[in-house]
Structure formats: C-alpha cells, structure tokens
Design an enzyme around this catalytic site. Structure first.
Site, PDB file in Angstrom:
ATOM      1  CG  HIS A   1      -8.895   7.583 -15.755  1.00 10.53           C
ATOM      2  ND1 HIS A   1      -9.733   6.767 -15.034  1.00 10.53           N
ATOM      3  CD2 HIS A   1      -8.858   8.766 -15.090  1.00 10.53           C
ATOM      4  CE1 HIS A   1     -10.201   7.428 -13.991  1.00 10.53           C
ATOM      5  NE2 HIS A   1      -9.681   8.647 -14.003  1.00 10.53           N
TER       6      HIS A   1
ATOM      7  CB  SER B   1      -0.905   0.004   1.236  1.00 10.33           C
ATOM      8  OG  SER B   1      -1.739   1.145   1.246  1.00 10.33           O
TER       9      SER B   1
ATOM     10  CG  HIS C   1      -4.514   4.802  -2.384  1.00  6.06           C
ATOM     11  ND1 HIS C   1      -5.597   4.105  -2.883  1.00  6.06           N
ATOM     12  CD2 HIS C   1      -4.063   4.084  -1.328  1.00  6.06           C
ATOM     13  CE1 HIS C   1      -5.796   3.023  -2.152  1.00  6.06           C
ATOM     14  NE2 HIS C   1      -4.873   2.976  -1.218  1.00  6.06           N
TER      15      HIS C   1
ATOM     16  CB  VAL D   1      -1.730  -4.815  -5.191  1.00  5.21           C
ATOM     17  CG1 VAL D   1      -2.219  -4.124  -6.453  1.00  5.21           C
ATOM     18  CG2 VAL D   1      -0.284  -4.431  -4.929  1.00  5.21           C
ATOM     19  NE  ARG D   2      -7.620  -5.107  -0.165  1.00  7.62           N
ATOM     20  CZ  ARG D   2      -7.965  -4.138  -1.009  1.00  7.62           C
ATOM     21  NH1 ARG D   2      -7.037  -3.365  -1.538  1.00  7.62           N
ATOM     22  NH2 ARG D   2      -9.239  -3.940  -1.319  1.00  7.62           N
TER      23      ARG D   2
ATOM     24  NE  ARG E   1       5.945   0.161  13.569  1.00 12.87           N
ATOM     25  CZ  ARG E   1       6.593   1.199  13.043  1.00 12.87           C
ATOM     26  NH1 ARG E   1       6.335   1.569  11.801  1.00 12.87           N
ATOM     27  NH2 ARG E   1       7.494   1.855  13.745  1.00 12.87           N
TER      28      ARG E   1
END
Length: 299
Positions: free
Chosen positions: A143, A90, A104, A107-108, A258
């Site tokens: 975009h 992030s 911003h 990706v997770r 954290r």
C-alpha cells in the site's frame, strides 16, 4: 491524439516487468505472439511450473474493432456505433509457495471514434494483492508503493482509488474481499490526456517495487501440506471473482479476444469444499478476520 505514445509505453512496460520477474524466477518466461481476426493482437509472456511462479503471465494487447461488446456499451451508451482501439498490460502471478501472495496489475488505454465527433478516451488500471497467509508488513509495503505512485497527482487520489479497489475486488456472493486491496481506477480522463497518461505510467512503473520484495522474502519459506491445501482452497475464491464479477474478463470474451490469454489469470490448481470454515485462532482464520477487511494499512 497520438495513441502511439501509450502503445510504446505499454509494450516497454511488459518487457521491463518480465525481466524483473525472470530475475526472481531464475528462468525465462515463454513468449506467445497472437493476432485477432477482428483487428490487432498482442504478446503473452507466460510461465507454468516454475520454481517460484507456479503459473503467471504478463500480457500485452493492442486490439481494434468496429463495434463494442455489450459489456462496454451497457454503462457508456454514447460509445455505440464507434470504432474503437484498446491497449494494455495485464498480469496475474500465482506463486508456488503458499506464503507468497498472488498479485494482479492492469494498466490500459481506450479510445473510441466516430466521424465528425470528438474522440472518447480514457485510461484505467490498478494493482491488488491477494495473500493466502497474511503478513502485515507485506500489506503495508504494497500500500505504501500504491500511495507513492499516486502522490504526485493530488492528496486525495490514493484514498479514492484505494476505496474503489476495496469495493471492486469484492466477492458479493460471499460478502468477502478478494485480498488486501491496492488501487483501482477506470474511465479516467479528468485533468487531460497528459495528466492521465502520467498517472497510469506511475502506476505501471511502481509495480515491481511493490511486489518483488514481497515475493522475494516469502518464496522460500518452508511449508507443509496444510498450508498448500489452504492455498488451493483460497485460490478457488480467485477463480470465482474472475469468472463471476470481473468486467475485464467479460469484455475480453465478448470482444472475441484470445481466450487462452484472457483466462491466463486462472490458477493451475484450486479446490472447493462445502461450507468449510477454518478453526478459530488459526492463521487460516486470521486471514479472514484480520486481512480480508477494508482498512487503512498506512496508519
């Protein structure tokens, strides 16, 4: 399921993005490794008071737990009682120059498991752009890169994830978009693991292409106290969204992540005024009327 593959990708993505940003900054990002008592940890790569980036961070985390926080199980009750593992990259970057936009990326990958039950997993992510002074060519470029990232995965995917981004990054209490949007997706498991992982890699890999040219052409634009003042005012909106509406912030705090890393997304300086409105016909007014509206930037 081999979660080491997303783990290796995400750790490498952090390194590649930081290297690209350090080239723009002309200086190094600080590295701060941390561990989490409940399981896991991460590495925060940060900069404060930089020549280009007034504040920013590129965070890698890989955390585990025995019980999910309420923010996760509220809309996915089937996750209750499962052990879980979450990993991701992030970032938020707040440039010093008011003509350079905040950006911003996230990706997770998430997986929850229970004995004698099939694992529940998904990917999520996206990126979005938040200008203080609007430039159509910046919005169009960003975009286009978002569309390019999703093009291999179906003709309709970009339009769907763009709409999702417009709806998610929206300050409901202000009836106002946070920025010019981008793409956003969550709970992605359709088409199988390999497709979802490939899509997420494509989004992560496209980030520097989407943002680096924009900040490179805006970072040295001359500005006055007027533009700086407006930048700080608009940064207040960014703070409002992240503290009031962002699910990632809530998940991080509830899961005892954290705090310093979670709140890294806050700008170093921001301000608020009571019911202030820019004068009609000014560049400040044009941000709201011409840019903070949902539109198709690619037509």
């Amino acid at each position: 399921m081999d979660t080491a593959t997303p783990l290796a990708y995400l750790a490498g993505l952090q390194q590649r993005i930081v290297a690209g940003l350090e080239a723009i900054e002309g200086g190094a990002f600080r590295s701060d490794a941390w561990t989490r008592a409940e399981g896991g940890g991460g590495v925060s790569r940060l900069i404060e008071g930089g020549r280009v980036f007034e504040r920013g961070g590129v965070l890698f985390s890989h955390v585990t737990g025995d019980r999910l926080p309420p923010s996760a199980t509220a809309h996915r009750p089937e996750l209750a009682g499962r052990v879980w593992e979450a990993m991701g990259v992030s970032l938020v970057l707040h440039p010093r120059n008011p003509f350079a936009p905040t950006v911003h990326l996230n990706v997770r990958f998430f997986v929850a498991q229970k004995a004698n039950a099939e694992a529940i997993w998904w990917f999520g992510g996206g990126m979005d752009l938040t200008p203080y002074y609007g430039f159509a060519d910046d919005a169009v470029h960003f975009h286009r890169c978002c569309r390019k990232a999703l093009a291999p995965f179906g003709d309709e995917v970009h339009a769907r994830y763009k709409k999702w981004c417009d709806e998610y990054f929206y300050l409901k209490h202000r009836n106002e978009a946070r920025g010019v949007g981008g793409i956003f997706y969550d709970d992605l498991d359709e088409g199988g693991f390999e497709r979802c992982f490939a899509l997420t890699r494509s989004v992560g890999d496209q980030f520097l292409n989407a943002y680096a040219p924009i900040v490179a052409r805006r970072k040295d634009t001359p500005f006055t106290d007027r533009e700086r003042d407006f930048q700080l005012y608009r940064r207040g909106r960014y703070v409002e969204f992240n503290l009031v509406w962002d699910r990632g912030t809530l998940f991080g705090l509830q899961s005892k992540g954290r705090t310093e890393a979670i709140l890294m997304s806050m700008p170093p300086l921001a301000l608020w005024r009571y019911d202030w409105r820019p004068e009609a016909g000014t560049p400040e007014a044009a941000l709201t009327t011409d840019f903070l509206v949902a539109k198709d930037w690619l037509t």
